[in-house]
Design a protein around this motif. Structure first.
Motif, PDB file in Angstrom:
ATOM      1  N   ARG A   1      -3.014 -16.403 -11.652  1.00  0.00           N
ATOM      2  CA  ARG A   1      -2.961 -16.267 -13.119  1.00  0.00           C
ATOM      3  C   ARG A   1      -1.971 -15.172 -13.535  1.00  0.00           C
ATOM      4  NH1 ARG A   1      -8.523 -17.287 -12.572  1.00  0.00           N
ATOM      5  NH2 ARG A   1      -9.065 -15.087 -12.751  1.00  0.00           N
ATOM      6  N   ALA A   2      -2.000 -14.059 -12.819  1.00  0.00           N
ATOM      7  CA  ALA A   2      -1.058 -12.976 -13.126  1.00  0.00           C
ATOM      8  C   ALA A   2       0.375 -13.406 -12.831  1.00  0.00           C
ATOM      9  CB  ALA A   2      -1.418 -11.732 -12.324  1.00  0.00           C
ATOM     10  N   SER A   3       0.566 -14.155 -11.768  1.00  0.00           N
ATOM     11  CA  SER A   3       1.882 -14.659 -11.407  1.00  0.00           C
ATOM     12  C   SER A   3       2.461 -15.496 -12.542  1.00  0.00           C
ATOM     13  CB  SER A   3       1.781 -15.499 -10.131  1.00  0.00           C
ATOM     14  OG  SER A   3       2.948 -16.242  -9.910  1.00  0.00           O
ATOM     15  N   GLU A   4       1.662 -16.385 -13.079  1.00  0.00           N
ATOM     16  CA  GLU A   4       2.104 -17.233 -14.191  1.00  0.00           C
ATOM     17  C   GLU A   4       2.389 -16.400 -15.436  1.00  0.00           C
ATOM     18  OE1 GLU A   4       2.829 -20.557 -14.535  1.00  0.00           O
ATOM     19  OE2 GLU A   4       2.739 -20.529 -12.351  1.00  0.00           O
TER      20      GLU A   4
ATOM     21  N   VAL B   1       4.790 -15.581  -5.748  1.00  0.00           N
ATOM     22  CA  VAL B   1       3.722 -15.295  -4.785  1.00  0.00           C
ATOM     23  C   VAL B   1       3.979 -16.122  -3.530  1.00  0.00           C
ATOM     24  CG1 VAL B   1       1.241 -15.482  -4.307  1.00  0.00           C
ATOM     25  CG2 VAL B   1       2.019 -14.849  -6.605  1.00  0.00           C
ATOM     26  N   ASP B   2       3.915 -15.466  -2.379  1.00  0.00           N
ATOM     27  CA  ASP B   2       3.987 -16.160  -1.098  1.00  0.00           C
ATOM     28  C   ASP B   2       2.653 -16.004  -0.386  1.00  0.00           C
ATOM     29  OD1 ASP B   2       6.587 -16.945  -1.458  1.00  0.00           O
ATOM     30  OD2 ASP B   2       7.446 -15.566   0.004  1.00  0.00           O
ATOM     31  N   LEU B   3       2.023 -17.139  -0.076  1.00  0.00           N
ATOM     32  CA  LEU B   3       0.790 -17.161   0.717  1.00  0.00           C
ATOM     33  C   LEU B   3       1.200 -17.435   2.155  1.00  0.00           C
ATOM     34  CD1 LEU B   3      -0.320 -19.296  -1.993  1.00  0.00           C
ATOM     35  CD2 LEU B   3      -2.168 -17.953  -1.091  1.00  0.00           C
ATOM     36  N   VAL B   4       0.732 -16.618   3.078  1.00  0.00           N
ATOM     37  CA  VAL B   4       1.094 -16.795   4.481  1.00  0.00           C
ATOM     38  C   VAL B   4      -0.185 -17.005   5.287  1.00  0.00           C
ATOM     39  CG1 VAL B   4       2.281 -15.815   6.476  1.00  0.00           C
ATOM     40  CG2 VAL B   4       3.102 -15.302   4.166  1.00  0.00           C
ATOM     41  N   ALA B   5      -0.206 -18.088   6.068  1.00  0.00           N
ATOM     42  CA  ALA B   5      -1.384 -18.421   6.876  1.00  0.00           C
ATOM     43  C   ALA B   5      -0.940 -19.208   8.104  1.00  0.00           C
ATOM     44  CB  ALA B   5      -2.369 -19.240   6.056  1.00  0.00           C
TER      45      ALA B   5
ATOM     46  N   ARG C   1     -15.081  -8.544  -6.734  1.00  0.00           N
ATOM     47  CA  ARG C   1     -14.115  -9.324  -7.511  1.00  0.00           C
ATOM     48  C   ARG C   1     -13.669  -8.547  -8.743  1.00  0.00           C
ATOM     49  NH1 ARG C   1     -16.008 -14.657 -10.416  1.00  0.00           N
ATOM     50  NH2 ARG C   1     -15.858 -13.463 -12.312  1.00  0.00           N
ATOM     51  N   GLN C   2     -14.615  -7.952  -9.450  1.00  0.00           N
ATOM     52  CA  GLN C   2     -14.293  -7.192 -10.650  1.00  0.00           C
ATOM     53  C   GLN C   2     -13.447  -5.965 -10.320  1.00  0.00           C
ATOM     54  OE1 GLN C   2     -18.334  -6.706 -11.963  1.00  0.00           O
ATOM     55  NE2 GLN C   2     -18.208  -8.435 -13.388  1.00  0.00           N
ATOM     56  N   ARG C   3     -13.789  -5.290  -9.231  1.00  0.00           N
ATOM     57  CA  ARG C   3     -13.025  -4.114  -8.809  1.00  0.00           C
ATOM     58  C   ARG C   3     -11.590  -4.507  -8.469  1.00  0.00           C
ATOM     59  NH1 ARG C   3     -15.458  -2.702  -4.262  1.00  0.00           N
ATOM     60  NH2 ARG C   3     -17.316  -2.087  -5.369  1.00  0.00           N
ATOM     61  N   PHE C   4     -11.432  -5.642  -7.756  1.00  0.00           N
ATOM     62  CA  PHE C   4     -10.092  -6.107  -7.427  1.00  0.00           C
ATOM     63  C   PHE C   4      -9.323  -6.439  -8.702  1.00  0.00           C
ATOM     64  CE2 PHE C   4      -6.946  -9.406  -6.941  1.00  0.00           C
ATOM     65  CZ  PHE C   4      -6.140  -8.864  -5.958  1.00  0.00           C
ATOM     66  N   ALA C   5      -9.934  -7.203  -9.592  1.00  0.00           N
ATOM     67  CA  ALA C   5      -9.254  -7.621 -10.817  1.00  0.00           C
ATOM     68  C   ALA C   5      -8.774  -6.413 -11.614  1.00  0.00           C
ATOM     69  CB  ALA C   5     -10.172  -8.497 -11.660  1.00  0.00           C
ATOM     70  N   SER C   6      -9.603  -5.405 -11.719  1.00  0.00           N
ATOM     71  CA  SER C   6      -9.246  -4.205 -12.466  1.00  0.00           C
ATOM     72  C   SER C   6      -8.109  -3.452 -11.776  1.00  0.00           C
ATOM     73  CB  SER C   6     -10.487  -3.316 -12.600  1.00  0.00           C
ATOM     74  OG  SER C   6     -10.163  -2.121 -13.250  1.00  0.00           O
ATOM     75  N   SER C   7      -8.243  -3.207 -10.480  1.00  0.00           N
ATOM     76  CA  SER C   7      -7.200  -2.493  -9.722  1.00  0.00           C
ATOM     77  C   SER C   7      -5.890  -3.263  -9.730  1.00  0.00           C
ATOM     78  CB  SER C   7      -7.640  -2.278  -8.270  1.00  0.00           C
ATOM     79  OG  SER C   7      -8.751  -1.445  -8.199  1.00  0.00           O
ATOM     80  N   PHE C   8      -5.988  -4.555  -9.509  1.00  0.00           N
ATOM     81  CA  PHE C   8      -4.797  -5.401  -9.454  1.00  0.00           C
ATOM     82  C   PHE C   8      -4.089  -5.416 -10.803  1.00  0.00           C
ATOM     83  CE2 PHE C   8      -2.910  -9.678 -10.005  1.00  0.00           C
ATOM     84  CZ  PHE C   8      -1.917  -9.592  -9.046  1.00  0.00           C
ATOM     85  N   ASP C   9      -4.846  -5.559 -11.883  1.00  0.00           N
ATOM     86  CA  ASP C   9      -4.250  -5.607 -13.212  1.00  0.00           C
ATOM     87  C   ASP C   9      -3.502  -4.311 -13.525  1.00  0.00           C
ATOM     88  OD1 ASP C   9      -3.842  -6.994 -15.769  1.00  0.00           O
ATOM     89  OD2 ASP C   9      -5.070  -5.348 -16.576  1.00  0.00           O
ATOM     90  N   ARG C  10      -4.134  -3.164 -13.254  1.00  0.00           N
ATOM     91  CA  ARG C  10      -3.468  -1.876 -13.497  1.00  0.00           C
ATOM     92  C   ARG C  10      -2.201  -1.760 -12.651  1.00  0.00           C
ATOM     93  NH1 ARG C  10      -8.655   0.050 -13.055  1.00  0.00           N
ATOM     94  NH2 ARG C  10      -8.219   0.876 -10.980  1.00  0.00           N
ATOM     95  N   LEU C  11      -2.308  -2.113 -11.377  1.00  0.00           N
ATOM     96  CA  LEU C  11      -1.193  -1.983 -10.456  1.00  0.00           C
ATOM     97  C   LEU C  11      -0.046  -2.915 -10.813  1.00  0.00           C
ATOM     98  CD1 LEU C  11      -0.049  -0.722  -7.876  1.00  0.00           C
ATOM     99  CD2 LEU C  11      -1.289  -2.475  -6.584  1.00  0.00           C
ATOM    100  N   ILE C  12      -0.347  -4.167 -11.062  1.00  0.00           N
ATOM    101  CA  ILE C  12       0.712  -5.148 -11.322  1.00  0.00           C
ATOM    102  C   ILE C  12       1.399  -4.861 -12.657  1.00  0.00           C
ATOM    103  CG2 ILE C  12      -0.552  -7.015 -12.483  1.00  0.00           C
ATOM    104  CD1 ILE C  12       1.802  -7.485  -9.540  1.00  0.00           C
ATOM    105  N   THR C  13       0.652  -4.335 -13.616  1.00  0.00           N
ATOM    106  CA  THR C  13       1.256  -3.963 -14.902  1.00  0.00           C
ATOM    107  C   THR C  13       2.261  -2.834 -14.697  1.00  0.00           C
ATOM    108  OG1 THR C  13      -0.706  -4.659 -16.115  1.00  0.00           O
ATOM    109  CG2 THR C  13       0.768  -3.121 -17.233  1.00  0.00           C
TER     110      THR C  13
END
Length: 153
Positions: A20-23, A29-33, A133-145
């Motif tokens: 969602r953030a990518s869009e 985004v590259d997914l590697v597996a 999940r909430q902790r990730f979303a919050s950290s990720f949002d701050r970081l990516i912004t």
């Protein structure tokens, strides 16, 4: 800037937050597996399947991620390699790995591995929760912004 996801063990809900953030921000985004991944309807998201084997996906990410990229991984040795190159790594539970904390994380991981190999039953990490999940979303949002604005944490 690009976001890399160590996709073998990353929870689906975390991938969806990143997508969602990518869009929204138009960040690739590259997914590697080392196994096939679901196809995506956007050109911003690319799936990279590497050969089967121990740490092959980690090696690919460590070799290809640039210092301005963000790597999403729970793999502490991979996070250490990314941080050593000047990059950023974020755990799916929302913890940002840094030069200040990665040594301690590696030491704890090594200790736990040694105890397990010695026969001590320690169990694994706690089940992924709504709080994680909430902790990730919050950290990720701050970081990516901040990263999208060209700022480093």
């Amino acid at each position: 800037m690009k976001i890399w996801i160590d996709a073998d063990a990353c929870p689906r809900v975390i991938k969806e937050i990143v997508f969602r953030a990518s869009e929204r921000l138009q960040i690739p985004v590259d997914l590697v597996a080392n196994k096939g991944l679901a196809k995506h309807e956007t050109k911003l998201i690319r799936s990279i399947v590497v050969a089967d084997g121990f740490d092959v996906a980690d090696d690919y990410i460590a070799e290809h991620a640039a210092p301005e990229d963000l790597v999403i991984t729970a793999d502490i040795p991979l996070a250490a390699r990314v941080v050593a190159k000047g990059g950023l790594a974020l755990d799916p539970r929302g913890e940002l790995y840094s030069e200040e904390n990665i040594g301690e994380r590696l030491a704890m991981r090594d200790l736990m591995t040694e105890l397990r190999s010695g026969g001590m039953p320690l169990g694994g990490p706690a089940q992924f929760s709504l709080t994680d999940r909430q902790r990730f979303a919050s950290s990720f949002d701050r970081l990516i912004t901040r990263l999208h604005k060209g700022e480093r944490p």
